[in-house]
Design a protein around this motif. Structure first.
Motif, PDB file in Angstrom:
ATOM      1  N   UNK A 355     -32.064 -14.823 -13.941  1.00 15.33           N
ATOM      2  CA  UNK A 355     -32.545 -13.432 -14.002  1.00 15.33           C
ATOM      3  C   UNK A 355     -31.957 -12.618 -12.846  1.00 15.33           C
ATOM      4  N   UNK A 359     -28.618  -9.668 -12.625  1.00 17.26           N
ATOM      5  CA  UNK A 359     -28.745  -8.344 -12.008  1.00 17.26           C
ATOM      6  C   UNK A 359     -27.706  -8.113 -10.924  1.00 17.26           C
TER       7      UNK A 359
ATOM      8  N   UNK B 143     -42.600  -8.230 -12.499  1.00 21.51           N
ATOM      9  CA  UNK B 143     -43.150  -8.622 -13.807  1.00 21.51           C
ATOM     10  C   UNK B 143     -44.448  -9.439 -13.751  1.00 21.51           C
ATOM     11  N   UNK B 154     -39.947  -2.117 -17.439  1.00 17.68           N
ATOM     12  CA  UNK B 154     -39.338  -2.518 -16.166  1.00 17.68           C
ATOM     13  C   UNK B 154     -37.865  -2.902 -16.367  1.00 17.68           C
ATOM     14  N   UNK B 155     -37.540  -3.464 -17.518  1.00 17.14           N
ATOM     15  CA  UNK B 155     -36.141  -3.763 -17.825  1.00 17.14           C
ATOM     16  C   UNK B 155     -35.325  -2.473 -17.916  1.00 17.14           C
ATOM     17  N   UNK B 158     -34.701  -1.032 -14.534  1.00 16.09           N
ATOM     18  CA  UNK B 158     -33.566  -1.680 -13.864  1.00 16.09           C
ATOM     19  C   UNK B 158     -32.247  -1.177 -14.430  1.00 16.09           C
TER      20      UNK B 158
END
Lengths: 404, 247
Positions: A355, A359, B143, B154-155, B158
């Motif tokens: 994850x 990013x 999360x 929230x995704x 980002x």
């Protein structure tokens, strides 16, 4: 060589008779030490930690002190700096009415062999005494080990009278191959609050066995956090007695171990008065073929009704050869108590790593972030604005996830 | 521009993608629709570099670079963003810190200067407001304790702050009520422009009511079995996926 031969040979070099102070007391402490001898793995309390094996070669070191200019945290607070167990006046603050150095203490023997050893060879330590009702702020207590073949045994005492407050940031550093056995005696009087934050960053060649003996009185608070990153072998042993009703203890620790390091956190929390609370969170991050040990005992005396005791031990293993031994114990003689303990062992979660990487965070940084997150709960209680950055920096500079 | 040619992939012995050809030009939004088990999520994971899939054939290039040879963080730096179907919880990691770390990692990799906390927080707070998220969203752990809808938002938060060139939205609509769907779609539409493209992976047509795709592809049994304009999504909604697998 098995048993305690290396350690014994090392001790043979220390000429206790030549040390200053009450010789009779030293000799009786030495006798107490010899009645149990060096703790070895046959001692139940030392079953997981083989002190002797790590002292191999210590006795062969030519005795030498190093001129180490200790790098101290650049914080503008009063400080006491001990180098090889002796106060360094040039590095320490003066004109602090509650700070004194302790001369050679009245020697008390102890059933704890390392504490008895400390009593036999100590050259004194800090003596911090805060008078009733006083808020003494935050002080820095530094112990530096510097040299080879040395035995360093500071004996500190921290006394808080009724309703007083003190925050102690203890930083332990060093260079060389030495044995460091600091003992800290703590008494927190009724309604007092002692915050005691400890950073152990010893030399990677050293052996460190610290003992904290604390008694907490009625409605008093003892809040402590120890971060251990250094030493070849390190043990932090806490004996905390909640001796007055409504006393509150928060005993947190974290150790970051890599290579072949051995880190041991041992706690004995004794509830000896009713209505007291104790909280313990101990976290170990273990990489390489390092080994972590947690032994935690909560003792609840018959009189200590309404005790609320909690203990959590968590380990994060970063490699296949990392190891943790966890031994929680509850010993309860009262019938109306709430006591719980738990232990978890885990690895970094690949889903979480992915994850973060998805990013844009590198794998190394992702691991660092997750290790810091694992430690979060233990660090969160450090609200002191001077202490917090010292610990954050120590964690940051640890070599994240490199296999040892 | 994303170009997928003859992509085949397997998990263990099981082939999931059986030769996918798909091109998403800059500035376009493409939808990938298909029944459960068609390989939609696998496609998004392979494009973002998740472990556990074996690419057994074909190639993927992004802006001319071999995407499959890049580490996940390098793909993010190149401009790829995956909005997870099931966003991962990170206990002990503050959301603002997490996103700022990501934004600065990507900026560093692109040779841009890092954003300071003040500038970042200003931009983040605006984005939070635009997504109708609660104010404390940035302070909470990533999360952790978020509702399903909050995780999806929230995704998109980002995505908004990372400013990708290509967003892979994996079932971003699942678990969203109609208001949340509208807000999430608004976040994607706000990013629309000549330098932004997206692959919207979905089972249902309803997200496409709010994000109008340039192209719709139907994925079944590991292959694109049909492609068309936005009207294809409507047709699928009416007639279902039945019979498409063999087409």
């Amino acid at each position: 060589m098995s048993g305690t031969a290396y350690a014994t040979k090392f001790l043979d070099r220390i000429d206790v008779a030549s040390l200053p102070g009450d010789q009779e007391a030293r000799q009786s402490a030495l006798a107490a030490f010899f009645s149990t001898g060096w703790p070895d793995r046959k001692h139940e309390a030392w079953h997981y930690t083989d002190l002797n094996a790590r002292m191999r070669g210590f006795a062969d070191e030519a005795l030498a002190t190093r001129m180490l200019r200790p790098e101290l945290p650049s914080v503008d607070i009063p400080r006491l700096v001990f180098v090889n167990g002796v106060l360094d006046k040039t590095l320490s603050s003066d004109a602090l009415n509650f700070l004194q150095t302790r001369g050679i203490p009245e020697q008390k023997t102890s059933s704890l062999p390392i504490v008895a050893l400390n009593a036999a060879i100590t050259l004194g330590g800090a003596d911090l005494k805060v008078s009733a009702g006083q808020n003494a702020g935050t002080i820095l207590l530094v112990s530096v080990g510097s040299g080879d073949g040395l035995a360093i045994a500071p004996r500190h005492r921290i006394t808080l009278e009724k309703g007083s407050n003190l925050t102690v940031i203890e930083v332990i550093r060093g260079a060389g191959r030495y044995l460091h056995v600091p003992v800290t005696e703590i008494n927190v009087g009724d309604g007092g609050t002692l915050r005691h934050f400890r950073l152990q960053e010893e030399s990677r060649d050293s052996v460190h066995v610290a003992t904290v003996l604390a008694t907490i009185a009625e409605s008093a608070t003892y809040e402590t956090f120890t971060l251990g990153v250094g030493a070849s072998l390190a043990r932090s042993e806490f004996h905390v007695t909640l001796g007055g009703g409504g006393a509150d203890v928060q005993l947190n620790a974290a150790q970051l171990l890599t290579g072949t390091q051995h880190g041991d956190v041992t706690t004995i929390v004794a509830h000896e008065a009713p209505g007291c609370t104790s909280r313990q969170t101990v976290k170990s991050v273990i990489d390489g073929s390092a080994r972590g040990v947690f032994q935690g005992r909560i003792e609840v005396a018959r009189i200590a009704q309404k005790t609320d005791g909690y203990q959590m031990n968590q380990a994060l293993l970063l490699s296949d050869s990392a190891e943790i031994d966890s031994k929680p114990e509850l010993e309860i003689f009262a019938d109306d108590v709430k006591c719980s303990h738990g232990a978890t062992i885990g690895a970094l979660d690949p889903e979480q790593i992915f994850y973060l990487r998805s990013r844009g965070v590198s794998e190394k940084d992702a691991r660092a972030i997750l290790i810091r997150a694992f430690l979060h709960e233990a660090l969160e209680p450090i609200t002191d604005y001077v202490a917090r950055p010292i610990f954050e920096a120590a964690i940051q500079s640890w070599r994240w996830g490199a296999s040892g | 521009m994303l170009e997928i040619k003859g992509l085949r992939a397997a998990v263990g012995d099981k082939e999931i993608l059986a030769g996918i050809d798909l091109t998403v030009p800059d500035g376009e939004i493409h939808a990938v629709m298909g029944p459960n088990g068609a390989g939609k999520s696998t496609l998004s994971y392979i494009l973002s570099g998740r472990d556990g899939y074996e690419v057994t054939g074909g190639a993927v290039s992004f802006d001319g670079e071999d995407l499959l040879a890049m580490a996940p963080e390098a793909r993010a730096a190149a401009g790829i963003f995956l909005a997870f179907q099931y966003p991962i919880e990170l206990p002990g990691v503050g959301n603002a810190n997490f996103i700022r770390t990501a934004v600065n990692a990507v900026r560093r990799a692109r040779g841009e200067t890092e954003m300071d906390t003040v500038a970042f927080l200003k931009e983040a707070r605006n984005a939070v407001k635009a997504l109708a998220m609660p104010d404390d969203m940035l302070k909470r752990n990533v999360n952790v304790g978020f509702s399903g809808g909050e995780k999806k938002r929230n995704e998109i938060l980002q995505m908004t702050l990372l400013k990708p060139k290509l967003a892979l939205l994996d079932e971003t609509d699942s678990g969203l009520d109609i208001d949340a769907l509208r807000i999430v779609a608004g976040g994607v539409n706000a990013a629309r422009g000549p330098k932004f493209s997206a692959l919207v992976i979905t089972h249902y047509q309803r997200l496409l009511d709010y994000i109008t795709p340039d192209r719709v592809h139907v994925l079944a049994a590991g292959r694109i079995v049909r492609s068309g304009g936005p009207e294809l999504a409507v047709e699928l909604e009416q007639h279902g996926y039945g019979g498409l697998g063999a087409a």
